[in-house]
Design a protein around this motif. Structure first.
Motif, short mmCIF file in Angstrom:
data_model
loop_
_atom_site.label_atom_id
_atom_site.label_comp_id
_atom_site.label_asym_id
_atom_site.label_seq_id
_atom_site.Cartn_x
_atom_site.Cartn_y
_atom_site.Cartn_z
N ALA A 186 13.60 12.35 -11.49
CA ALA A 186 12.80 11.36 -10.76
C ALA A 186 13.52 10.03 -10.66
O ALA A 186 13.51 9.38 -9.61
N TYR A 187 14.18 9.63 -11.72
CA TYR A 187 14.86 8.33 -11.76
C TYR A 187 16.08 8.28 -10.83
O TYR A 187 16.37 7.25 -10.24
N THR A 188 16.77 9.40 -10.72
CA THR A 188 18.03 9.40 -9.97
C THR A 188 17.88 9.82 -8.52
O THR A 188 18.88 9.84 -7.79
N ASN A 189 16.69 10.17 -8.09
CA ASN A 189 16.49 10.61 -6.70
C ASN A 189 15.39 9.80 -6.05
O ASN A 189 14.34 9.56 -6.63
N HIS A 190 15.65 9.40 -4.81
CA HIS A 190 14.67 8.62 -4.07
C HIS A 190 13.79 9.49 -3.20
O HIS A 190 12.85 9.02 -2.58
N MET A 249 0.82 -1.21 0.00
CA MET A 249 0.00 0.00 0.00
C MET A 249 0.86 1.27 0.00
O MET A 249 0.54 2.22 -0.67
N ILE A 250 1.96 1.23 0.77
CA ILE A 250 2.84 2.40 0.83
C ILE A 250 3.49 2.65 -0.53
O ILE A 250 3.62 3.80 -0.95
N VAL A 251 3.85 1.59 -1.23
CA VAL A 251 4.46 1.73 -2.55
C VAL A 251 3.48 2.40 -3.51
O VAL A 251 3.85 3.30 -4.27
N VAL A 252 2.22 1.99 -3.47
CA VAL A 252 1.20 2.58 -4.34
C VAL A 252 1.04 4.06 -4.02
O VAL A 252 0.96 4.90 -4.93
N MET A 253 1.00 4.41 -2.74
CA MET A 253 0.87 5.82 -2.35
C MET A 253 2.07 6.63 -2.82
O MET A 253 1.92 7.76 -3.29
N ASN A 254 3.28 6.06 -2.71
CA ASN A 254 4.48 6.75 -3.18
C ASN A 254 4.41 7.01 -4.67
O ASN A 254 4.78 8.09 -5.15
N VAL A 255 3.95 6.03 -5.43
CA VAL A 255 3.82 6.20 -6.87
C VAL A 255 2.79 7.27 -7.19
O VAL A 255 3.03 8.14 -8.04
N VAL A 256 1.65 7.23 -6.53
CA VAL A 256 0.59 8.21 -6.78
C VAL A 256 1.07 9.63 -6.46
O VAL A 256 0.89 10.56 -7.26
N VAL A 257 1.73 9.79 -5.33
CA VAL A 257 2.25 11.11 -4.95
C VAL A 257 3.32 11.56 -5.94
O VAL A 257 3.32 12.72 -6.38
N SER A 258 4.21 10.65 -6.31
CA SER A 258 5.28 11.00 -7.26
C SER A 258 4.71 11.42 -8.61
O SER A 258 5.14 12.42 -9.19
N VAL A 259 3.74 10.69 -9.11
CA VAL A 259 3.12 11.04 -10.39
C VAL A 259 2.41 12.39 -10.29
O VAL A 259 2.51 13.21 -11.20
N ALA A 260 1.73 12.62 -9.19
CA ALA A 260 1.05 13.92 -9.01
C ALA A 260 2.05 15.07 -9.00
O ALA A 260 1.84 16.10 -9.65
N VAL A 261 3.16 14.89 -8.30
CA VAL A 261 4.20 15.92 -8.26
C VAL A 261 4.80 16.13 -9.64
O VAL A 261 5.01 17.28 -10.07
N ILE A 262 5.04 15.06 -10.36
CA ILE A 262 5.60 15.16 -11.71
C ILE A 262 4.66 15.93 -12.62
O ILE A 262 5.08 16.82 -13.38
N ILE A 263 3.36 15.64 -12.56
CA ILE A 263 2.38 16.35 -13.40
C ILE A 263 2.36 17.83 -13.05
O ILE A 263 2.38 18.70 -13.94
#
Length: 130
Positions: free
Chosen positions: A63-67, A1-15
């Motif tokens: 995004a790829y090079t930073n965690h 669940m945490i991984v999904v939330m991280n992806v959702v937040v990351s995609v939102a920030v990227i957009i």
């Protein structure tokens, strides 16, 4: 669940960052980019597409090079500023060629040139982020 939330937040920030980047680029032109696109101005479409692709490349590498989202945003900002500076240097390096004027008048050659300047420089700038 945490991984999904991280992806959702990351995609939102990227957009949000991509849209913000495009908004800032649109402020740099003395004409309305969207109005020119509605008119079918291919030169503006090419230049705008190059800006979009250029910012996407920088954002993707950041995004790829930073965690951390914060470091991703920081490196995107650094890369984005470099891309803006590139545009102004290119404008100064071509004194007989008012880029925005030629774009507004539909000069496709200038649109293609700017498209590749943005894409090419974004690859070069991205190599600094790694």
């Amino acid at each position: 669940m945490i991984v999904v939330m991280n992806v959702v937040v990351s995609v939102a920030v990227i957009i949000v960052l991509q849209l913000l980047g495009m908004l800032i680029f649109s402020w740099m032109t003395p004409f309305n980019d969207l109005e020119e696109l509605k008119k079918g101005n291919l030169a503006v479409g090419l230049a705008l597409g190059g800006k979009f692709m250029g910012t996407a490349i920088i954002l993707g590498v950041a995004a790829y090079t930073n965690h951390s989202i914060w470091f991703m945003m920081l490196w995107f900002a650094v890369g984005y500023v470099c891309l803006i500076v590139t545009y102004w240097i290119f404008e100064l390096a071509t004194p007989g060629l008012k880029l925005s004027e030629h774009l507004k008048n539909g000069n496709v050659a200038v649109g293609v040139l700017l498209c590749f300047v943005f894409i090419g420089m974004s690859f070069a700038i991205s190599s600094l982020i790694i």
